[in-house]
Write an enzyme that holds these catalytic residues in place. Structure first.
Site, PDB file in Angstrom:
ATOM      1  N   LYS A 124     -63.959  59.335  66.755  1.00 36.31           N
ATOM      2  CA  LYS A 124     -63.821  60.211  65.578  1.00 36.31           C
ATOM      3  C   LYS A 124     -65.138  60.959  65.437  1.00 36.31           C
ATOM      4  CE  LYS A 124     -64.276  61.092  61.662  1.00 36.31           C
ATOM      5  NZ  LYS A 124     -64.962  62.345  61.265  1.00 36.31           N
ATOM      6  N   GLU A 160     -66.591  66.052  61.362  1.00 34.40           N
ATOM      7  CA  GLU A 160     -65.649  67.144  61.103  1.00 34.40           C
ATOM      8  C   GLU A 160     -66.263  68.526  61.345  1.00 34.40           C
ATOM      9  OE1 GLU A 160     -66.470  64.653  59.227  1.00 34.40           O
ATOM     10  OE2 GLU A 160     -67.197  65.239  57.240  1.00 34.40           O
ATOM     11  N   GLY A 218     -74.005  57.010  61.179  1.00 35.28           N
ATOM     12  CA  GLY A 218     -73.901  57.912  60.038  1.00 35.28           C
ATOM     13  C   GLY A 218     -74.809  57.425  58.927  1.00 35.28           C
ATOM     14  N   GLY A 256     -71.850  53.773  55.926  1.00 37.64           N
ATOM     15  CA  GLY A 256     -71.879  52.468  56.612  1.00 37.64           C
ATOM     16  C   GLY A 256     -71.358  51.353  55.723  1.00 37.64           C
ATOM     17  N   GLU A 295     -75.359  52.149  63.038  1.00 33.34           N
ATOM     18  CA  GLU A 295     -76.624  52.890  63.234  1.00 33.34           C
ATOM     19  C   GLU A 295     -76.740  53.835  62.054  1.00 33.34           C
ATOM     20  OE1 GLU A 295     -78.532  52.269  65.806  1.00 33.34           O
ATOM     21  OE2 GLU A 295     -77.146  51.081  66.997  1.00 33.34           O
ATOM     22  N   CYS A 316     -82.290  60.796  62.755  1.00 34.94           N
ATOM     23  CA  CYS A 316     -82.453  59.498  62.076  1.00 34.94           C
ATOM     24  C   CYS A 316     -83.831  58.898  62.323  1.00 34.94           C
ATOM     25  CB  CYS A 316     -81.358  58.538  62.521  1.00 34.94           C
ATOM     26  SG  CYS A 316     -81.220  58.451  64.302  1.00 34.94           S
ATOM     27  N   GLU A 339     -84.094  59.324  52.425  1.00 30.29           N
ATOM     28  CA  GLU A 339     -83.913  60.106  53.635  1.00 30.29           C
ATOM     29  C   GLU A 339     -83.633  61.559  53.241  1.00 30.29           C
ATOM     30  OE1 GLU A 339     -80.440  59.221  56.057  1.00 30.29           O
ATOM     31  OE2 GLU A 339     -81.747  59.203  57.796  1.00 30.29           O
TER      32      GLU A 339
HETATM   33  P1  NAD Z   1     -71.872  60.550  57.423  1.00 33.40           P
HETATM   34  O1  NAD Z   1     -71.998  59.110  57.143  1.00 33.40           O
HETATM   35  O2  NAD Z   1     -71.464  61.451  56.332  1.00 33.40           O
HETATM   36  O3  NAD Z   1     -70.826  60.809  58.589  1.00 33.40           O
HETATM   37  C1  NAD Z   1     -70.939  60.186  59.857  1.00 33.40           C
HETATM   38  C2  NAD Z   1     -69.558  60.063  60.465  1.00 33.40           C
HETATM   39  O4  NAD Z   1     -68.825  59.132  59.672  1.00 33.40           O
HETATM   40  C3  NAD Z   1     -68.729  61.353  60.450  1.00 33.40           C
HETATM   41  O5  NAD Z   1     -67.895  61.375  61.588  1.00 33.40           O
HETATM   42  C4  NAD Z   1     -67.888  61.201  59.186  1.00 33.40           C
HETATM   43  O6  NAD Z   1     -66.699  61.942  59.222  1.00 33.40           O
HETATM   44  C5  NAD Z   1     -67.623  59.711  59.225  1.00 33.40           C
HETATM   45  N1  NAD Z   1     -67.322  59.125  57.920  1.00 33.40           N
HETATM   46  C6  NAD Z   1     -67.735  59.535  56.705  1.00 33.40           C
HETATM   47  N2  NAD Z   1     -67.225  58.713  55.750  1.00 33.40           N
HETATM   48  C7  NAD Z   1     -66.510  57.766  56.395  1.00 33.40           C
HETATM   49  C8  NAD Z   1     -65.740  56.645  55.976  1.00 33.40           C
HETATM   50  N3  NAD Z   1     -65.600  56.329  54.686  1.00 33.40           N
HETATM   51  N4  NAD Z   1     -65.148  55.879  56.914  1.00 33.40           N
HETATM   52  C9  NAD Z   1     -65.277  56.154  58.219  1.00 33.40           C
HETATM   53  N5  NAD Z   1     -65.959  57.218  58.684  1.00 33.40           N
HETATM   54  C10 NAD Z   1     -66.576  58.010  57.780  1.00 33.40           C
HETATM   55  O7  NAD Z   1     -73.253  60.960  58.073  1.00 33.40           O
HETATM   56  P2  NAD Z   1     -73.653  62.385  58.586  1.00 33.40           P
HETATM   57  O8  NAD Z   1     -73.996  63.159  57.373  1.00 33.40           O
HETATM   58  O9  NAD Z   1     -72.658  62.916  59.540  1.00 33.40           O
HETATM   59  O10 NAD Z   1     -74.955  62.043  59.458  1.00 33.40           O
HETATM   60  C11 NAD Z   1     -76.182  61.909  58.888  1.00 33.40           C
HETATM   61  C12 NAD Z   1     -76.536  60.443  58.706  1.00 33.40           C
HETATM   62  O11 NAD Z   1     -76.398  59.729  59.936  1.00 33.40           O
HETATM   63  C13 NAD Z   1     -77.965  60.254  58.310  1.00 33.40           C
HETATM   64  O12 NAD Z   1     -78.044  59.306  57.272  1.00 33.40           O
HETATM   65  C14 NAD Z   1     -78.641  59.734  59.571  1.00 33.40           C
HETATM   66  O13 NAD Z   1     -79.787  58.980  59.377  1.00 33.40           O
HETATM   67  C15 NAD Z   1     -77.571  58.955  60.190  1.00 33.40           C
HETATM   68  N6  NAD Z   1     -77.798  58.859  61.633  1.00 33.40           N
HETATM   69  C16 NAD Z   1     -78.190  57.661  62.133  1.00 33.40           C
HETATM   70  C17 NAD Z   1     -78.454  57.532  63.489  1.00 33.40           C
HETATM   71  C18 NAD Z   1     -78.873  56.215  64.076  1.00 33.40           C
HETATM   72  O14 NAD Z   1     -78.892  56.085  65.294  1.00 33.40           O
HETATM   73  N7  NAD Z   1     -79.201  55.242  63.273  1.00 33.40           N
HETATM   74  C19 NAD Z   1     -78.301  58.618  64.325  1.00 33.40           C
HETATM   75  C20 NAD Z   1     -77.908  59.835  63.755  1.00 33.40           C
HETATM   76  C21 NAD Z   1     -77.640  59.936  62.398  1.00 33.40           C
END
Ligand code: NAD
Length: 515
Positions: free
Chosen positions: A194, A197, A247, A252, A269, A303, A404
């Site tokens: 997934k 979007e 994410g 998470g 992550e 991140c 963050e």
């Molecule tokens: P996000 O959590 O909004 O989205 C990440 C993914 O999760 C997307 O595909 C989104 O559609 C999906 N998602 C959102 N809500 C969900 C739910 N309730 N159930 C299942 N899936 C869901 O994050 P983002 O805004 O896309 O990315 C930025 C964040 O990701 C930052 O906080 C960043 O630190 C983190 N990040 C972490 C790492 C790492 O390796 N630790 C790497 C890159 C980004």
């Protein structure tokens, strides 16, 4: 409404130059591209132009994809193939990706706003991960135990964990996919991906490449769509054995809740708030370059961005003067221009959030040394650009120190001794990465050991290799990606124990005459 069409129309407009018209993608389910009437439009964050349209995947699409992945796992052949067969196919996929790096990099630039230089680096990383996973597929085995006495022998076999759900964020769409997918496949798992979007293009393109390289139907499925619909459906699905999620920490937490339905295993992550810790005896020229790179690489949407600079007070003034001088020379602008250093932020809500953090920094009394504003002139007119921003004298309790930001905003705090530097670096709910700058080997080792993060860089930053594990301490999550640890995440250990010879009975008194 869904309808099945062939790869050429639903997979992507494959022959088309990525820089011309917009691309339309369907979902990839059980080896077939399935188009949807409901689409998510993606506009280029740097220009505002429509660049791609992704299927707005539903829970029903996820259900079909999981069923396909389940069947491909339970009935084989993928989970039954040898490591060598999986390795060879992964290597073929790597070579095919390598042949299309430039096109894939252009797609990443269009959808994320990152610079072409960063996108090319990301794609090189993608190829490395597929090649590394290919090698690991050949090598990864369980273990045999021969030291259990003369009558007991055991093998601990390493089995694929099953059907995996891989949830990808928007900041490194191809690279983070590659930190998960090839390792899951190398282990013998099947997958439902997934993507975010906003940035699903390269996940669909890589699925098409896997398909063309000969990956059997159902082994890899891609459902695009929103987190609360497609993402939620995937993470709570009973047919999924394992979810690897990258994410935000807030999402998470929702994934943990969703996983409770069948107690599926998780790797998370999540967010980060890395510190760049600079001691007075560092190579200050290198450290200034690194501190600037750490906060502006990928527009700070990383991140492991070095979002906090902790600097020895004795060299702080001189160091910051130089840092600001260099920050003001950075080129913020057209991400497709090779000369550009900093691209556009992902979308307007995120831009507003970054600007709101900058306002909180100013209102909270931190000293703004440079930047602090949205850029709107000339090439910036239709995009979401923020000038590299540096705040000095940031209080450790301030929002810009603790939360963050995910933008090019550096918070500087001064320290007076090593203990204070360590305490400040560890003063965070996150623990993904930190970097230490010193030429004293004792300081380097002491501080590296004391920092509570999954990665510590010494005299380098935002560095690495496909062989090295990435993952968090504290609220940055758990589980590791990349390298052999990354592959092992996608396995279960089964202990098969065999007694040799006649059994020593537990209940000899119950025994009748031997028949
Ligand atoms: P996000 O959590 O909004 O989205 C990440 C993914 O999760 C997307 O595909 C989104 O559609 C999906 N998602 C959102 N809500 C969900 C739910 N309730 N159930 C299942 N899936 C869901 O994050 P983002 O805004 O896309 O990315 C930025 C964040 O990701 C930052 O906080 C960043 O630190 C983190 N990040 C972490 C790492 C790492 O390796 N630790 C790497 C890159 C980004």
């Amino acid at each position: 409404m869904t309808s099945t069409t062939d790869t050429q129309t639903a997979g992507s407009d494959r022959g088309k130059d990525a820089s011309s018209e917009s691309r339309t993608y369907g979902n990839f389910i059980n080896g077939t591209w399935v188009s949807r009437d409901e689409l998510i439009d993606r506009y280029n964050p740097a220009t505002g132009e429509l660049v791609a349209r992704f299927a707005d995947g539903t829970a029903a699409d996820v259900h079909r994809a999981v069923a396909a992945a389940r069947k491909a796992f339970d009935t084989g052949p993928w989970s039954q193939t040898s490591g060598a067969e999986r390795g060879e196919l992964l290597y073929r996929i790597a070579e095919r990706i390598e042949a299309q790096v430039e096109r894939l990099a252009h797609i990443e630039v269009q959808e994320t706003g990152k610079t072409i230089r960063v996108a090319r680096g990301d794609l090189a990383g993608v190829v490395s991960h597929f090649k590394n996973a290919a090698g690991l597929a050949w090598q990864t085995t369980g273990e045999s135990l021969e030291n259990l006495g003369p009558t007991l022998t055991a093998v601990n076999v390493r089995e694929p964990v099953g059907v995996t759900g891989l949830v990808i964020p928007w900041n490194f769409p191809a690279l983070i996919l590659a930190q998960k997918l090839p390792y899951a496949l190398a282990a013998g798992c099947t997958a439902v991906v997934k993507p975010a979007e906003t940035t699903s293009g390269t996940a669909c393109e890589i699925a098409r490449i896997c398909e063309e390289a000969g990956l059997p139907a159902g082994v890899l499925n891609v459902v695009t769509g929103y987190g609360p619909t497609a993402g939620q459906a995937l993470t709570e699905h009973h047919g999924v054995d394992y979810v690897s999620f990258t994410g935000s920490t807030a999402s998470g937490r929702k994934v943990i809740e969703a996983s409770k339905s069948n107690l599926k295993r998780l790797a998370l992550e999540l967010g980060g708030k890395a510190a760049t810790v600079v001691f007075a005896d560092a190579d200050l020229d290198d450290a200034a370059d690194a501190a600037l790179f750490a906060i502006t690489f990928n527009q700070g949407e990383c991140c492991v961005s070095g979002t906090r600079l902790l600097i020895d007070d004795t060299v702080a003034d001189e160091f910051l003067t130089e840092l600001v001088r260099r920050a003001e020379k950075l080129i913020v602008g057209d991400p497709m221009d090779d000369a550009t250093d900093v691209g556009a932020l992902i979308h307007s809500q995120h831009l507003d959030q970054v600007l709101s953090f900058i306002k909180q920094g100013v209102d909270g009394g931190a000293k703004l040394l440079t930047g602090g504003e949205r850029l709107t002139d000339g090439v910036h007119a239709n995009g979401q650009f923020v000038a590299p921003t540096v705040f000095d004298h940031v209080d450790p309790n301030a929002a810009i120190f603790q939360q963050e930001i995910f933008g090019p905003v550096l918070s500087v705090t001064r320290f007076h001794n090593e203990d204070e530097a360590i305490a400040l670096a560890n003063d965070s709910i996150y623990g993904l990465a930190n970097s230490v700058w010193t030429k004293n080997i004792d300081t380097a080792h002491r501080v590296s050991r004391a920092l509570r993060s999954g990665t510590v860089w010494v005299n380098t930053t935002i560095d690495g290799s496909a062989q090295l594990p990435l993952g968090g301490y504290k609220q940055s999550g758990y589980g590791r990606e990349g390298g052999k640890h990354g592959l092992e995440e996608f396995t279960n250990i089964k202990s098969i124990q065999t007694r040799i010879g006649k059994r020593r009975h537990a209940y000899p008194h119950t025994r009748g005459p031997v028949a």
